[in-house]
Design a protein around this motif. Structure first.
Motif, PDB file in Angstrom:
ATOM      1  N   ALA A   1       1.094  -1.286  -0.333  1.00 24.16           N
ATOM      2  CA  ALA A   1       0.271  -0.602  -0.116  1.00 24.16           C
ATOM      3  C   ALA A   1       0.911   0.940  -0.027  1.00 24.16           C
ATOM      4  O   ALA A   1       0.634   2.311  -0.525  1.00 24.16           O
ATOM      5  CB  ALA A   1      -1.022   0.303   1.408  1.00 24.16           C
ATOM      6  N   GLU A   2       2.086   1.263   1.238  1.00 32.05           N
ATOM      7  CA  GLU A   2       2.681   2.170   0.889  1.00 32.05           C
ATOM      8  C   GLU A   2       3.726   2.660  -0.002  1.00 32.05           C
ATOM      9  O   GLU A   2       4.933   3.176  -0.334  1.00 32.05           O
ATOM     10  CB  GLU A   2       3.423   2.455   2.015  1.00 32.05           C
ATOM     11  N   ASN A   3       3.959   1.277  -1.503  1.00 30.21           N
ATOM     12  CA  ASN A   3       4.827   1.322  -2.312  1.00 30.21           C
ATOM     13  C   ASN A   3       6.411   1.423  -1.052  1.00 30.21           C
ATOM     14  O   ASN A   3       6.856   1.828  -2.367  1.00 30.21           O
ATOM     15  CB  ASN A   3       4.687   2.086  -3.149  1.00 30.21           C
ATOM     16  N   LEU A   4       6.886   0.293  -0.244  1.00 30.97           N
ATOM     17  CA  LEU A   4       7.800   0.681   0.250  1.00 30.97           C
ATOM     18  C   LEU A   4       8.920  -0.480  -0.189  1.00 30.97           C
ATOM     19  O   LEU A   4       8.252  -1.337  -0.791  1.00 30.97           O
ATOM     20  CB  LEU A   4       7.637   0.633   1.872  1.00 30.97           C
ATOM     21  N   SER A   5      10.098  -0.738  -0.099  1.00 28.81           N
ATOM     22  CA  SER A   5      11.199  -1.194  -0.187  1.00 28.81           C
ATOM     23  C   SER A   5      10.846  -2.428   1.082  1.00 28.81           C
ATOM     24  O   SER A   5      10.539  -2.338   1.935  1.00 28.81           O
ATOM     25  CB  SER A   5      12.725  -1.138  -1.025  1.00 28.81           C
ATOM     26  N   PHE A   6      11.853  -2.905   0.695  1.00 27.80           N
ATOM     27  CA  PHE A   6      12.371  -4.163   1.591  1.00 27.80           C
ATOM     28  C   PHE A   6      12.730  -4.355   2.830  1.00 27.80           C
ATOM     29  O   PHE A   6      12.291  -4.089   3.521  1.00 27.80           O
ATOM     30  CB  PHE A   6      12.722  -5.928   1.319  1.00 27.80           C
ATOM     31  N   VAL A   7      14.016  -3.228   2.361  1.00 22.76           N
ATOM     32  CA  VAL A   7      14.539  -2.544   3.914  1.00 22.76           C
ATOM     33  C   VAL A   7      13.476  -1.324   3.671  1.00 22.76           C
ATOM     34  O   VAL A   7      14.051  -1.253   5.701  1.00 22.76           O
ATOM     35  CB  VAL A   7      16.153  -1.593   2.551  1.00 22.76           C
ATOM     36  N   GLU A   8      12.957  -0.653   3.436  1.00 24.19           N
ATOM     37  CA  GLU A   8      12.440   0.059   4.254  1.00 24.19           C
ATOM     38  C   GLU A   8      11.507  -0.347   4.886  1.00 24.19           C
ATOM     39  O   GLU A   8      11.195   0.447   6.630  1.00 24.19           O
ATOM     40  CB  GLU A   8      11.507   1.357   2.944  1.00 24.19           C
ATOM     41  N   THR A   9      10.656  -1.384   4.425  1.00 22.91           N
ATOM     42  CA  THR A   9       9.499  -2.245   5.727  1.00 22.91           C
ATOM     43  C   THR A   9      10.128  -2.542   6.800  1.00 22.91           C
ATOM     44  O   THR A   9       9.542  -2.655   8.003  1.00 22.91           O
ATOM     45  CB  THR A   9       8.670  -2.612   4.490  1.00 22.91           C
TER      46      THR A   9
END
Length: 104
Positions: A32-40
């Motif tokens: 939903a937030e279109n985040l990367s794996f690292v950011e999440t």
């Protein structure tokens, strides 16, 4: 990071356990937030590699409550029912023995 002692008395890092709902919610948030794996991973304190595995499971439909359940054959269900009935009967016998000992 929690530490605990194993059987030999050595310190080890305690493993965290995540529910299927939590895993699915993290993956939905990532999408939903279109985040990367690292950011999440930084946001939820989870390793990115673990998030990749969760996303694969999510996309294959294995992060649902039904996926956590095993299919049980009728014979296995009957065995389970009989085991629970047996334990209930044993408990009843134990109670009756104690009651009989009190009466005497």
């Amino acid at each position: 990071m929690e530490l605990e002692r194993n059987k030999a008395g050595k310190l080890k890092v305690a493993r965290r356990a995540f529910t299927l709902d939590y895993k699915a919610e993290v993956v939905r948030h990532k999408k939903a937030e279109n985040l990367s794996f690292v950011e999440t991973g930084k946001k939820f304190d989870v390793l990115p590699k673990l998030l990749q595995q969760w996303e694969k499971l999510y996309e294959s439909g294995q992060l649902t409550v039904a996926a956590g359940r095993r299919t049980v054959s009728p014979e296995q269900a009957e065995i389970g029912r009989m085991k629970s009935e047996l334990s209930r009967m044993k408990m009843e016998v134990s109670i009756l023995k104690k009651a009989a000992a009190c009466v005497l």
